[in-house]
Motif scaffolding. Structure first.
Motif, PDB file in Angstrom:
ATOM      1  N   VAL A 536       0.862  -1.187   0.000  1.00  0.00           N
ATOM      2  CA  VAL A 536       0.000   0.000   0.000  1.00  0.00           C
ATOM      3  C   VAL A 536       0.890   1.226   0.000  1.00  0.00           C
ATOM      4  O   VAL A 536       1.767   1.373   0.863  1.00  0.00           O
ATOM      5  CB  VAL A 536      -0.924   0.022   1.233  1.00  0.00           C
ATOM      6  N   THR A 537       0.697   2.111  -0.965  1.00  0.00           N
ATOM      7  CA  THR A 537       1.454   3.356  -1.032  1.00  0.00           C
ATOM      8  C   THR A 537       0.481   4.526  -0.952  1.00  0.00           C
ATOM      9  O   THR A 537      -0.476   4.593  -1.722  1.00  0.00           O
ATOM     10  CB  THR A 537       2.272   3.456  -2.323  1.00  0.00           C
ATOM     11  N   GLY A 546      -1.511   9.115   8.525  1.00  0.00           N
ATOM     12  CA  GLY A 546      -2.105   8.149   9.428  1.00  0.00           C
ATOM     13  C   GLY A 546      -2.309   6.792   8.776  1.00  0.00           C
ATOM     14  O   GLY A 546      -2.017   6.584   7.595  1.00  0.00           O
ATOM     15  N   PRO A 547      -2.834   5.820   9.527  1.00  0.00           N
ATOM     16  CA  PRO A 547      -3.028   4.469   8.992  1.00  0.00           C
ATOM     17  C   PRO A 547      -4.205   4.405   8.021  1.00  0.00           C
ATOM     18  O   PRO A 547      -5.023   5.330   7.951  1.00  0.00           O
ATOM     19  CB  PRO A 547      -3.301   3.626  10.251  1.00  0.00           C
ATOM     20  N   ILE A 560      -3.747  -0.792   8.785  1.00  0.00           N
ATOM     21  CA  ILE A 560      -2.360  -0.928   8.323  1.00  0.00           C
ATOM     22  C   ILE A 560      -1.626   0.378   8.605  1.00  0.00           C
ATOM     23  O   ILE A 560      -2.057   1.458   8.182  1.00  0.00           O
ATOM     24  CB  ILE A 560      -2.307  -1.243   6.818  1.00  0.00           C
ATOM     25  N   THR A 561      -0.522   0.275   9.298  1.00  0.00           N
ATOM     26  CA  THR A 561       0.304   1.434   9.604  1.00  0.00           C
ATOM     27  C   THR A 561       1.266   1.688   8.444  1.00  0.00           C
ATOM     28  O   THR A 561       1.877   0.748   7.915  1.00  0.00           O
ATOM     29  CB  THR A 561       1.093   1.207  10.902  1.00  0.00           C
ATOM     30  N   LEU A 562       1.398   2.955   8.065  1.00  0.00           N
ATOM     31  CA  LEU A 562       2.258   3.326   6.946  1.00  0.00           C
ATOM     32  C   LEU A 562       3.500   4.045   7.458  1.00  0.00           C
ATOM     33  O   LEU A 562       3.422   4.862   8.386  1.00  0.00           O
ATOM     34  CB  LEU A 562       1.503   4.222   5.968  1.00  0.00           C
ATOM     35  N   ASP A 563       4.636   3.746   6.849  1.00  0.00           N
ATOM     36  CA  ASP A 563       5.897   4.404   7.187  1.00  0.00           C
ATOM     37  C   ASP A 563       6.357   5.237   6.004  1.00  0.00           C
ATOM     38  O   ASP A 563       6.212   4.822   4.844  1.00  0.00           O
ATOM     39  CB  ASP A 563       6.968   3.370   7.535  1.00  0.00           C
ATOM     40  N   GLY A 572       3.134   0.681   3.338  1.00  0.00           N
ATOM     41  CA  GLY A 572       2.878  -0.422   4.265  1.00  0.00           C
ATOM     42  C   GLY A 572       2.573  -1.680   3.478  1.00  0.00           C
ATOM     43  O   GLY A 572       2.251  -1.619   2.285  1.00  0.00           O
ATOM     44  N   ARG A 573       2.664  -2.827   4.124  1.00  0.00           N
ATOM     45  CA  ARG A 573       2.407  -4.102   3.461  1.00  0.00           C
ATOM     46  C   ARG A 573       1.528  -4.985   4.341  1.00  0.00           C
ATOM     47  O   ARG A 573       1.528  -4.857   5.567  1.00  0.00           O
ATOM     48  CB  ARG A 573       3.707  -4.844   3.142  1.00  0.00           C
TER      49      ARG A 573
END
Length: 697
Positions: A536-537, A546-547, A560-563, A572-573
């Motif tokens: 997920v981008t 945010g997630p 899903i938390t995104l970095d 995130g994946r």
């Protein structure tokens, strides 16, 4: 004898010659009536026989075990109710029986899942070809018969092939079959999907009526229709978003169905614009005018209409109005009647000169708010009293001019938001950020810009001298407006002081204005990876968006938390626990992705069927049995005998008893020793002489 001296081949030929001479001699003697002809012929034949070296050959042999191929189908369709249990029970009983047979080997072949489905034919062909035909006792296939490579199943085999079919006679299933589906569709134009609902197996009477088909686009219901199983229907779908659109089709699961996985089907349709229509209006001839024209004309997907005002109306030289232009500027038709036909309007150094009436500007403003796009390439006229910023179009522009023209060389730089925005992110040779240790000033300078004050809701992607806004982007209503506060972009194309990414920047600005998905600054992107993983981008100008919320095919929810992996990009994946359609949401953004097929190929057909194996079973002398009727007993039969039957204990299937052997040694000894041959030949010659002498006396 002569054989060791002159060689076996030569000795044989000498023996043949002597035998022929013996036959001729006997024939001649009989014809002439000579006595003792038979004895002379017999002696010569013995000589020929002795020369040929007759012997007795003996070999030692070792018996070879019979080979039984046992094929176990472990594909996903075998996980349907009762099938795995029936297969395991049959395999255990067969292996137990075969282990009690002497001189018998079992070749266990397991067929699992692959990207191409169940490759039953390839596995069976390879297993049969790998074994010697004179040792193969037979093959037993335990499967539901649902093969995706039926064309490579062998037509026959050197031993009986028995098919033990899993599944129950009363099994039935319903599935969606896509007959025709477009890979591409035009935005705003209906695309037709042809499909039908197929019922297979023993379908209950109460399910024969119409069922409800639901179509979803990115999780939102777009159509609901009643469909009768077996009837082909045409489903029109209109796409409004460019790029890949995932459409999920589904019907309800009835009681008694084998599985509900094939009650849905996902397909991806890429929505494209028919042709991008651009109107370029140049207020006066300038060095950047041809740059814009060349860029737009080089794109085969763009239809360009370009007007250049060469003679301003305020110039009074007595030229009649009907001679001012070869083609009259159709202002009313373009800006009032057909303005909605354009995807982008570019004003290149345009000023208010009375050519466009005030209501035209007001209509352009409404065009933007309703989803249109305007791009302004500003020169010194933008800072004057006849600037289009003072027209009814002004409220939708990203900035208003202060009236100051800055004639100072400057190096364009990306702002912090510009390093995140897809329009300017990653432009080749971009100067390093302020305060950065690295220096990458590969861009050439511009010589002039217009001082402006951007609106609070606009994005400043590039700045010029004294950090003055240079490139501004704004969303207004449903449309887009871009403003380049300089007419010096063409310097990059000419290579001035090294030049810069002129075409990249112009193309990105133009295509962002026309809402190309790849250039959206606030967007979600989903990409499938190996092993049912999805990346997920999230593209955003925010520091931390945010997630995101994930909805699975069974309705399960997850977060899903995104970095942050790059400026303006958060990744995130997740690993999908099952195949199907997954929808990711954050605010108003929604995207869907099909992990594996929404209806996996293994569940495309689910009702057990022996049709694919029928030819091989019949031609090899084998048999087909349903495991739901019981597990047949194994018997050994002679080759050529029937390989199936019914006995007192029930049904049985036969495997050949091959009794194959392999030679381990070979010995040879002559029929008579040499001295015996000499004695025998001498005795015959002596007997003939004596008998012939007596007769003569």
């Amino acid at each position: 004898m002569l054989a060791p001296l002159i060689g076996t081949a030569a000795a044989v030929w000498i023996a043949v010659v002597i035998a022929v001479l013996a036959a001729l001699s006997v024939a001649f003697s009989i014809w002439r009536g000579l006595k003792g002809a038979w004895w002379r012929g017999a002696a010569l034949l013995l000589i020929a026989l002795a020369l040929s070296g007759p012997g007795i050959q003996r070999g030692t042999a070792r018996p070879l075990s019979d080979i039984v191929i046992l094929l176990d189908d472990r594909s996903a369709s075998q996980s349907l109710p009762t099938r795995r249990e029936a297969s395991d029970a049959a395999l255990r009983q067969i292996e137990t029986q075969l282990s009690e047979w002497p001189e018998t080997e079992v070749r266990r072949v397991t067929v699992g899942d692959s990207d191409d489905g169940t490759l039953l034919g390839a596995a069976l062909s390879k297993a049969i070809a790998a074994e010697p035909a004179n040792r193969l006792a037979g093959a037993i296939v335990v499967s539901d018969g649902l093969s995706h490579d039926a064309g490579v199943i062998p037509e026959t085999a050197p031993a009986p092939v028995h098919f033990l079919q899993t599944g129950r006679p009363e099994d039935w299933d319903r599935r969606i079959v896509i007959d025709e589906a477009p890979g591409f569709a035009l935005i705003g134009e209906p695309a037709t999907i042809s499909l039908h609902i197929a019922d297979e197996g023993q379908t209950p009477d109460e399910t024969a009526g119409p069922t409800t088909l639901t179509a979803r686009l990115d999780g939102e219901v777009i159509a609901t229709i009643a469909v009768t199983p077996g009837t082909r229907v045409e489903l029109p779908v209109t796409l409004e978003t460019a790029g890949a659109n995932v459409i999920l089709l589904s019907v309800g699961t009835e009681d008694g169905e084998l599985t509900g996985l094939n009650n849905q089907a996902a397909l991806t349709v890429n929505a494209v614009r028919d042709r991008l229509r651009v109107l370029l209006v140049s207020g006066e001839p300038n060095a950047g005018e041809r740059t814009w024209r060349n860029l737009l004309k080089s794109d085969a997907n763009i239809d360009l209409i370009h007007f250049t005002i060469l003679r301003p109306p305020e110039k009074f030289d007595g030229v009649p109005v009907n001679e001012l232009a070869l083609i009259a500027f159709p202002t009313r038709e373009l800006f009032m009647e057909r303005i909605e036909d354009f995807d982008l309007i570019i004003f290149d150094r345009y000023r208010m000169r009375g050519i466009l009436l005030p209501e035209y500007y007001d209509n352009i403003r409404r065009y933007v708010e309703n989803g249109g796009a305007v791009l302004v390439s500003a020169g010194p006229e933008f800072a004057g009293v006849d600037s289009i910023a003072r027209s009814a179009l002004g409220p939708v522009l990203p900035a208003r001019p202060t009236g100051r023209v800055i004639d100072t060389p400057f190096l364009p730089r990306l702002t912090e938001e510009g390093r995140k925005h897809p329009v300017t992110d990653g432009l080749p040779g971009a100067p390093a950020a302020e305060g950065s240790a690295s220096q990458g000033d590969d861009w050439g300078r511009w010589l002039r810009m217009i001082e402006t004050v951007p609106t609070p809701d606009s994005t400043v992607a590039m700045t010029g001298t004294d950090n003055q806004p240079l490139l501004m982007l704004r969303r207004q209503g449903d449309g887009r407006v871009a403003l380049i506060a300089s007419d010096q972009l063409w310097l990059w194309g000419r290579g001035f002081e090294g030049g810069g990414p002129q075409l990249d920047l112009m193309r990105r600005v133009a295509h962002w204005s026309m809402k190309e998905p790849e250039l959206e600054e606030e967007a979600l992107e989903l990409r499938t990876l190996a092993g049912q993983s999805v990346e997920v981008t999230r593209r955003s100008l925010m520091d931390d968006p945010g997630p995101v919320q994930l909805t699975g095919p069974s309705g399960q929810l997850a977060e899903i938390t995104l970095d942050e992996t790059a400026p303006g990009r958060f990744t995130g994946r997740f690993t999908a626990p099952e195949p199907g359609l997954y929808t990711v949401r954050q605010g108003e953004l929604t995207r869907s992705v099909a992990v594996g097929p929404a209806a996996p190929r293994e569940f495309d057909r689910t009702v057990a069927n022996a049709a694919d194996m029928a030819a091989l079973v019949e031609n090899s002398g084998g048999s087909t049995h349903r495991l739901s009727d019981g597990i047949p007993e194994l018997r050994r039969v002679a080759e050529g005998r029937p390989a199936e039957g019914r006995g007192v204990g029930g049904r049985w299937i036969g495997l050949y008893e091959r009794q194959a052997e392999t030679i381990t040694g070979l010995s040879r000894r002559p029929v008579l020793p040499d001295w015996a041959w000499l004695c025998l030949i001498g005795a015959v010659m002596l007997a003939g002489w004596l008998i012939e002498g007596r007769r003569a006396a």
